[in-house]
Design a protein around this motif. Structure first.
Motif, mmCIF file in Angstrom:
data_model
loop_
_atom_site.group_PDB
_atom_site.id
_atom_site.type_symbol
_atom_site.label_atom_id
_atom_site.label_comp_id
_atom_site.label_asym_id
_atom_site.label_seq_id
_atom_site.Cartn_x
_atom_site.Cartn_y
_atom_site.Cartn_z
ATOM 1 N N LEU A 293 23.160 -39.779 23.030
ATOM 2 C CA LEU A 293 22.522 -38.726 22.242
ATOM 3 C C LEU A 293 21.547 -37.887 23.063
ATOM 4 N N ALA A 294 21.366 -38.225 24.325
ATOM 5 C CA ALA A 294 20.379 -37.538 25.154
ATOM 6 C C ALA A 294 20.743 -36.075 25.349
ATOM 7 N N GLY A 295 19.737 -35.217 25.261
ATOM 8 C CA GLY A 295 19.909 -33.795 25.539
ATOM 9 C C GLY A 295 20.234 -32.960 24.333
ATOM 10 N N ILE A 296 21.003 -33.494 23.375
ATOM 11 C CA ILE A 296 21.416 -32.689 22.229
ATOM 12 C C ILE A 296 20.316 -32.670 21.167
ATOM 13 N N LYS A 297 20.415 -31.712 20.257
ATOM 14 C CA LYS A 297 19.405 -31.558 19.205
ATOM 15 C C LYS A 297 20.023 -32.035 17.890
ATOM 16 N N VAL B 221 8.973 -38.039 28.949
ATOM 17 C CA VAL B 221 10.205 -37.394 28.508
ATOM 18 C C VAL B 221 9.963 -35.964 28.031
ATOM 19 N N GLU B 222 9.083 -35.795 27.052
ATOM 20 C CA GLU B 222 8.872 -34.495 26.406
ATOM 21 C C GLU B 222 7.630 -34.593 25.538
ATOM 22 N N THR B 223 7.362 -33.558 24.728
ATOM 23 C CA THR B 223 6.367 -33.690 23.673
ATOM 24 C C THR B 223 7.122 -33.691 22.341
ATOM 25 N N THR B 224 6.409 -33.730 21.243
ATOM 26 C CA THR B 224 7.083 -33.866 19.956
ATOM 27 C C THR B 224 8.024 -32.704 19.664
ATOM 28 N N SER B 225 7.721 -31.507 20.185
ATOM 29 C CA SER B 225 8.610 -30.364 19.915
ATOM 30 C C SER B 225 8.743 -29.415 21.098
ATOM 31 N N MET B 226 8.368 -29.859 22.279
ATOM 32 C CA MET B 226 8.418 -28.993 23.451
ATOM 33 C C MET B 226 8.840 -29.791 24.677
ATOM 34 N N ASN B 227 9.316 -29.075 25.681
ATOM 35 C CA ASN B 227 9.555 -29.678 26.982
ATOM 36 C C ASN B 227 8.308 -29.597 27.838
ATOM 37 N N GLY C 108 15.622 -37.520 24.694
ATOM 38 C CA GLY C 108 14.951 -36.226 24.721
ATOM 39 C C GLY C 108 15.903 -35.075 24.482
ATOM 40 N N VAL C 109 15.324 -33.907 24.223
ATOM 41 C CA VAL C 109 16.085 -32.687 23.941
ATOM 42 C C VAL C 109 16.022 -31.757 25.152
ATOM 43 N N ALA C 110 17.168 -31.336 25.628
ATOM 44 C CA ALA C 110 17.233 -30.382 26.741
ATOM 45 C C ALA C 110 17.066 -28.979 26.176
ATOM 46 N N GLY C 111 15.857 -28.441 26.262
ATOM 47 C CA GLY C 111 15.549 -27.152 25.666
ATOM 48 C C GLY C 111 16.272 -25.991 26.331
#
Length: 269
Positions: free
Chosen positions: A127-131, A163-169, A187-190
């Motif tokens: 699931l890494a990277g996707i939103k 890894v990231e913040t709650t809603s940001m890279n 994490g989410v790849a922004g």
């Protein structure tokens, strides 16, 4: 209260079985759209959900006119299946909304305070990277504070990697180079992160909190708000771990590149 637009058996509602995108729209034009569509497609392919067409914005009802707005697009697997077992031939359900938006301009100039979170992100490369729609880890982390003076919370994974913040890279400048955390386990790849990596030499690193302590400057950003310099980093108890001055003109190269991508003003002019 029943939402007639989303059936009770929608798998996105029941299981978080879907993906979403949050897109900055300027004068009716979605920004970084190709990157958003590419990530949406990656997410759908990863989950096995048929993806919407590339030209979807042309058909969006009530799309924004002049000025800034945010488009939120949600794709679920739809209904069907038995329990966790998904249907063999999914019938995806698409939902979207466009709302007016104003960025936090003072944060661009003056910077923000962020904190470390107690919650640790689980490592799941599939699931890494996707939103994806299941953002319970982010929700639980965001519940850790209610002080409006704290803009974001830093998330580590279960092995202690930033890894990231709650809603940001996250981005930082250390030992003469720009760095951002690796997102191959969680994490989410922004899309802004992707755009910046195409424009500037930004090293992808696996690092702990010590890397933030060693940084000349620390930044948080996403494709809606742009890039904010971090002035103070607190621990989860509210004790200051590190502080940085307002970035100089020469230190804002990353922010300038981000704001050029989003149509926001350059702060070095």
């Amino acid at each position: 209260m029943q939402d007639d637009g989303v059936p009770f058996d929608d798998r996105g509602l029941a299981y978080g079985d879907g993906v979403f995108e949050t897109v900055l729209v300027r004068d009716g034009r979605p920004l970084l759209w190709d990157a958003h569509v590419a990530r949406l497609r990656r997410g759908c392919e990863r989950l096995g959900i048929p993806c919407p067409e590339h030209d979807l914005p042309a058909a969006l009802p009530g799309r924004a006119g002049s000025g800034l707005a945010v488009l939120k697009l949600i794709v679920t697997r739809g209904s069907g299946g038995r329990g966790y077992l998904p249907p063999v031939e999914p019938q995806p359900r698409y939902r979207w909304r466009v709302t007016p938006f104003a960025p936090r301009e003072t944060a661009w100039r003056e910077g923000v305070t962020i904190r470390l979170c107690d919650l640790r992100l689980a490592r799941q490369p599939a699931l890494a990277g996707i939103k994806h729609l299941n953002r319970l880890e982010n929700v639980m982390a965001r519940r850790e504070w209610d002080d409006p003076a704290i803009a974001e919370g830093v998330l580590l994974d279960t092995e202690g990697h930033v890894v990231e913040t709650t809603s940001m890279n996250l981005f930082w400048h250390r030992a003469g180079r720009w760095e951002t955390p690796a997102l191959d386990a969680c994490g989410v790849a922004g899309t802004l992160r992707e755009g910046l990596r195409e424009r500037l030499p930004i090293a992808v690193v696996t690092a702990g909190v010590d890397a933030l302590m060693q940084a000349d400057s620390l930044w948080v950003g996403n494709s809606v708000q742009g890039l904010w310099p971090v002035r103070r980093l607190l621990d989860a108890r509210g004790v200051e771990r590190q502080a940085w001055p307002v970035p100089s003109t020469s230190a804002r190269i990353l922010q300038d590149a981000a704001h050029e991508l989003l149509g926001y003003p350059r702060l070095t002019d």
